[in-house]
Design an enzyme around this catalytic site. Structure first.
Site, short mmCIF file in Angstrom:
data_model
loop_
_atom_site.label_atom_id
_atom_site.label_comp_id
_atom_site.label_asym_id
_atom_site.label_seq_id
_atom_site.Cartn_x
_atom_site.Cartn_y
_atom_site.Cartn_z
N GLN A 215 -7.54 -0.82 4.38
CA GLN A 215 -8.22 -1.48 5.49
C GLN A 215 -9.63 -1.95 5.15
OE1 GLN A 215 -6.97 -2.41 8.30
NE2 GLN A 215 -5.02 -1.32 8.30
N THR B 124 10.80 -7.45 -11.99
CA THR B 124 10.22 -8.79 -12.06
C THR B 124 9.11 -8.96 -11.03
OG1 THR B 124 12.33 -9.68 -12.82
CG2 THR B 124 10.74 -11.25 -11.91
N CYS C 167 5.58 3.74 17.86
CA CYS C 167 6.55 3.52 18.94
C CYS C 167 7.92 4.00 18.48
CB CYS C 167 6.61 2.04 19.30
SG CYS C 167 7.66 1.69 20.72
N SER D 118 -3.62 -3.52 -0.16
CA SER D 118 -2.48 -4.28 0.35
C SER D 118 -2.91 -5.70 0.68
CB SER D 118 -1.91 -3.61 1.61
OG SER D 118 -0.73 -4.25 2.03
N GLY E 106 0.80 -1.22 0.00
CA GLY E 106 0.00 0.00 0.00
C GLY E 106 0.83 1.27 0.00
N ASN F 216 -6.90 3.21 9.94
CA ASN F 216 -6.20 2.01 10.41
C ASN F 216 -6.09 1.94 11.92
OD1 ASN F 216 -4.39 4.27 9.55
ND2 ASN F 216 -2.86 3.08 10.65
N HIS G 232 -1.57 -8.17 2.62
CA HIS G 232 -1.48 -8.79 3.94
C HIS G 232 -2.56 -8.32 4.92
CE1 HIS G 232 0.95 -5.15 4.73
NE2 HIS G 232 0.67 -5.35 6.01
#
Length: 417
Positions: free
Chosen positions: A214, A273, A356, A234, A102, A186, A236
């Site tokens: 999301q 690729t 963080c 995205s 993303g 998110n 994942h």
């Protein structure tokens, strides 16, 4: 001499003998072979069907640009995935360009020109909502002076009146704007009024990038209904593999200058690729989520039940529509850092609603934009459920969280900002 983990927990977090320490010990034994993962917004675990597809694709060593049989087979996997991802968001097959994720997809579109109906259009202003992902807030290749921030209200919704006035002003000046407003936040899960944004964009001859990372798998996503010229996705976040994302165009009439130049892969939209196994897995994940309406209801019910049972929390965005799987909340007076470590030791993988840095949990820019007091925002946690979350796991989390929140010692409390 090394201190045992139980002694370390006791020393750092809890007074001797309190019930949270006992719960930590019980949980650590219980989760010696299993942990509860509640951070699907960061990345959803690989679905079993996707894992099998990825492994099978890894055995195919050919380059998708090669014309011999193996290459054509690899190309076939890419094109199947393109069709599946396009179908997931109501687009045509040829309007999907695969990327590494993303962030790359956003960076590709965030440039001072786009292509519309064969013409290169100069973009003079970029308007982004205050609660966008960092990959959008950083503005891509726009100069800081070209970027306007769209404010949000206390629920995290964009100020449509501000956007309408700003777009009208830009158009009156003979300039062209690109608007970037995400589908769902998110951190809080708040759903933006993207259809209204799309309408304002159309009325002012502007262009619209919607970060929809999301969205798929949690709600139905349709690029035409949203009115976006570009969607970014995205893999994942759907239970697909990491390392694959996509730019989806409303139609093939809209295009962009490639961020990565070189060969002719992705119809000259993204050189390099192709990551065949990740793209194939992305496509399989997209196929799996299309018929998961009942699953979204199940997850939403778990989220709602969890929030009702958590003690003393402030839930952010609770008054507006949110992703069914997302809950961002805080216990006023407690720090997120302390709670994250405690929950991790008890076997729960959750996150803070903020980034963080150097081992310290800072204040989320999303909550700051929503005008949440810093003393509350510092204690924000994000729980995000997913396809493999069970009622029992949520019940265990509620029990652990409530015991922890009730007994954290006063020295972990936040000093008012």
């Amino acid at each position: 001499m090394r201190t045992s983990s139980d002694a370390l927990v006791n020393t750092i977090f809890y007074p001797a003998g309190n019930k949270v320490l006992q719960l930590v010990r019980q949980r650590r034994r219980f989760f010696s072979a299993m942990r509860v993962y509640l951070d699907h917004n960061a990345g959803s675990p690989l679905r079993p069907q996707v894992k099998q597809a990825v492994v099978e694709a890894l055995d195919l060593a050919a380059n998708a640009s090669s014309i011999y049989q193996e290459g054509r087979k690899a190309k076939g996997l890419v094109e199947r995935a393109r069709q599946s991802v396009a179908g997931m968001v109501g687009a045509v097959n040829g309007a999907v360009t695969f990327t590494s994720g993303g962030s790359e997809a956003n960076a590709t579109i965030l440039q001072p020109s786009i292509i519309a109906k064969g013409k290169t259009i100069s973009i003079d202003r970029l308007l982004v909502s205050a609660t966008e992902h960092d990959s959008v807030l950083k503005g891509g290749r726009f100069a800081p002076g070209q970027i306007d921030i769209i404010p949000v209200d206390a629920d995290g919704l964009v100020d449509l009146a501000f956007l309408a006035e700003r777009l009208s002003s830009i158009r009156s000046n003979g300039e062209t704007a690109l608007v970037a407003v995400m589908l769902a936040n998110n951190e809080t899960g708040v759903l933006q009024p993207v259809e209204a944004v799309g309408q304002l964009v159309a009325e002012n001859d502007a262009y619209f990038l919607c970060d929809a990372v999301q969205g798929p798998g949690k709600l139905a996503v349709d690029i035409e209904r949203i009115g976006a010229h570009f969607l970014t996705l995205s893999s994942h976040k759907l239970g697909g593999p990491q390392g694959a994302g996509a730019i989806v165009r409303r139609s093939e009439a809209y295009a962009f200058q490639p961020l990565i130049r070189g060969g002719g892969q992705e119809s000259f939209g993204r050189a390099g690729t192709e990551n065949i196994s990740a793209i194939h897995g992305f496509g399989v994940a997209a196929e799996l989520i299309v018929n998961e309406a009942a699953e979204r209801v199940r997850i939403g019910a778990m989220r709602d039940a969890m929030e009702q049972q958590l003690s003393g929390v402030v839930v952010f965005g609770a008054n507006v529509d949110r992703l069914p799987k997302t809950s961002c909340f805080a216990v006023p007076g407690h720090t997120a850092e302390t709670m994250l470590i405690s929950l991790d030791l008890q076997g729960f993988a959750v996150s803070s609603g903020s980034a963080c840095s150097s081992g310290k949990v800072g204040v989320s820019h999303v909550l700051t934009a929503m005008d949440v007091a810093q003393s509350t925002a510092r204690g924000a946690l994000r729980i995000s459920l997913g396809w493999n979350t069970t009622d029992e796991q949520v019940k265990l989390f509620v029990e652990a969280f409530n015991n922890m929140a009730e007994t954290l010692s006063p020295r972990q409390r936040v000093t008012a900002a």
